[in-house]
Enzyme design. Structure first.
Site, PDB file in Angstrom:
ATOM      1  CD  GLU A 117      -2.703  -0.968   2.634  1.00 55.86           C
ATOM      2  OE1 GLU A 117      -2.552   0.038   3.352  1.00 55.86           O
ATOM      3  OE2 GLU A 117      -3.462  -1.904   2.928  1.00 55.86           O
ATOM      4  CB  CYS A 130       2.530   7.512   3.495  1.00 53.39           C
ATOM      5  SG  CYS A 130       2.896   6.342   4.831  1.00 53.39           S
ATOM      6  CB  CYS A 137       4.791  -5.374   9.603  1.00 52.38           C
ATOM      7  SG  CYS A 137       5.769  -4.584  10.907  1.00 52.38           S
ATOM      8  CB  CYS A 141       2.115  -2.484  16.608  1.00 48.64           C
ATOM      9  SG  CYS A 141       3.875  -2.010  16.610  1.00 48.64           S
ATOM     10  CB  CYS A 144      -0.536  -1.944  13.385  1.00 48.78           C
ATOM     11  SG  CYS A 144       0.032  -1.595  11.707  1.00 48.78           S
ATOM     12  CB  CYS A 358      -0.674   1.100   8.131  1.00 47.50           C
ATOM     13  SG  CYS A 358       0.102   2.695   7.909  1.00 47.50           S
TER      14      CYS A 358
END
Length: 371
Positions: A117, A130, A137, A141, A144, A358
């Site tokens: 993205e 961005c 990932c 977290c 997220c 995100c």
């Protein structure tokens, strides 16, 4: 190559790519070569040195999407590139445009079928993009969406640059600011990040000022010190999201490896080395980290450190239980920090109506493909 959680599109291009996978290790990723390395490749392949400048400009200034579009490059050199190199171009899968503020959220397909993205945010001072630094990932977290399916792989410098190039080509407008704050942890892809930063700010390419570039991290302390040694003039944005080690450990698994006071000391040392003020990202979740006590503890934690705090009302993700605080609670938190003479702003929410958080767009697309 790992392809966890992603269904590859079985068209001719993908099948051909899979047939050639075993040979790709021998190919040069030509769009990931910084200018000096490209010059060396040109000379090693028996070409005149000036061809490097022409080639670099076609790739990194004019952003062409094929070798055929390079008007002053001889056919013999193009053939050498086809035989010996990969030429990275991202494919736009979809673009969501916010009716509220004009934010554009892109989903790009990489050559191996993975998705990333990117977001274009239009401001009065220019266009900010961005980008993602990884497919997926592994930081975990809790609030997220990017980390829900784990890490698939790092992005190459070319794949990071291409997000900027394709957005610029799609809109016909120049990008003036770049934020590496999308999917992934940039400092977990450290070497590729450094090459990307070198090429992004190269005068032969986009020539974006280092001061217009922001790198975000959840707080990988050894890499913060390694980045400080480079003495770049970029902005380092540290995702803090808590005022104590206990709360941060509940929100961010990285806190199991790095203690919050050690992280703040690394930030102090980063400022001493670079002279660049730190930005702290602080996502506010109702009843979790948005109380007066949290603001007081945060003020004490960063006391004396030249910094700026970005308060971010959390963007709800359906797979998570966190809720956004009322606007008054956010404003009260800001005012309490300001009493300590801390520079703090509430981040303007952008793209809320287009899978703004995100990882949301990428995950929704994967879910539809798997349905």
């Amino acid at each position: 190559m790992r392809r966890e959680g992603i269904r590859l599109r079985k068209n001719g291009r993908t099948v051909q790519k899979e047939m050639n996978d075993q040979n790709r290790g021998e190919l040069t990723d030509i769009k990931s070569l910084p200018y000096p390395a490209l010059e060396q490749w040109i000379l090693e392949n028996g070409e005149k040195k000036f061809r490097a400048k022409q080639l670099y400009q076609w790739m990194h200034e004019k952003h062409v999407d094929s070798l055929d579009a390079m008007g002053n490059i001889p056919g013999s050199l193009k053939e050498k590139i086809r035989r010996n190199c990969t030429f990275t171009v991202l494919e736009k899968v979809t673009c969501q445009v916010s009716a509220q503020d004009g934010t554009r959220k892109y989903l790009f397909r990489l050559e191996d079928g993975n998705m990333v993205e990117s977001v274009l945010m239009p401001y009065k001072h220019g266009n900010s993009v961005c980008i993602s630094s990884q497919a997926g990932c592994r930081m975990g977290c809790r609030f997220c969406a990017s980390t829900l399916d784990g890490l698939v792989r790092n992005l190459t410098p070319a794949e990071m640059l291409e997000q900027v190039y394709r957005i610029s080509a799609d809109t016909g407008e120049r990008v003036s600011n770049v934020v590496i704050m999308g999917t992934g942890e940039p400092l977990d892809n450290f070497e590729n990040l450094l090459v990307f930063l070198t090429m992004l700010t190269d005068e032969n390419g986009l020539n974006i000022s280092q001061r217009n570039v922001t790198v975000s991290t959840c707080g990988i302390i050894p890499k913060i010190y390694a980045l400080a040694e480079k003495k770049l003039q970029i902005t380092l944005a540290v995702s803090l999201h808590a005022s104590s080690q206990e709360k941060r450990r509940k929100l961010m698994p990285v806190a199991e490896a790095y203690e919050i006071h050690d992280l703040i000391q690394a930030c102090r040392d980063y400022f001493a080395e670079t002279g660049r003020r730190i930005t702290f990202e602080y996502s506010l979740a109702a009843g979790v980290n948005d109380q007066a006590q949290d603001a007081d503890e945060l003020a004490q934690l960063i006391r004396g450190l030249p910094c700026h705090i970005n308060l971010i009302p959390i963007n709800p993700v359906k797979e998570r239980d966190f809720a956004q605080p009322p606007q008054k609670a956010v404003q009260d938190f800001q005012k309490r920090l300001e009493k300590y003479r801390i520079n703090v702003t509430i981040r303007r929410e952008m793209g809320r109506d287009i899978d703004g958080a995100c990882g949301q767009l990428r995950k929704r697309f994967a879910e539809r493909q798997d349905a």
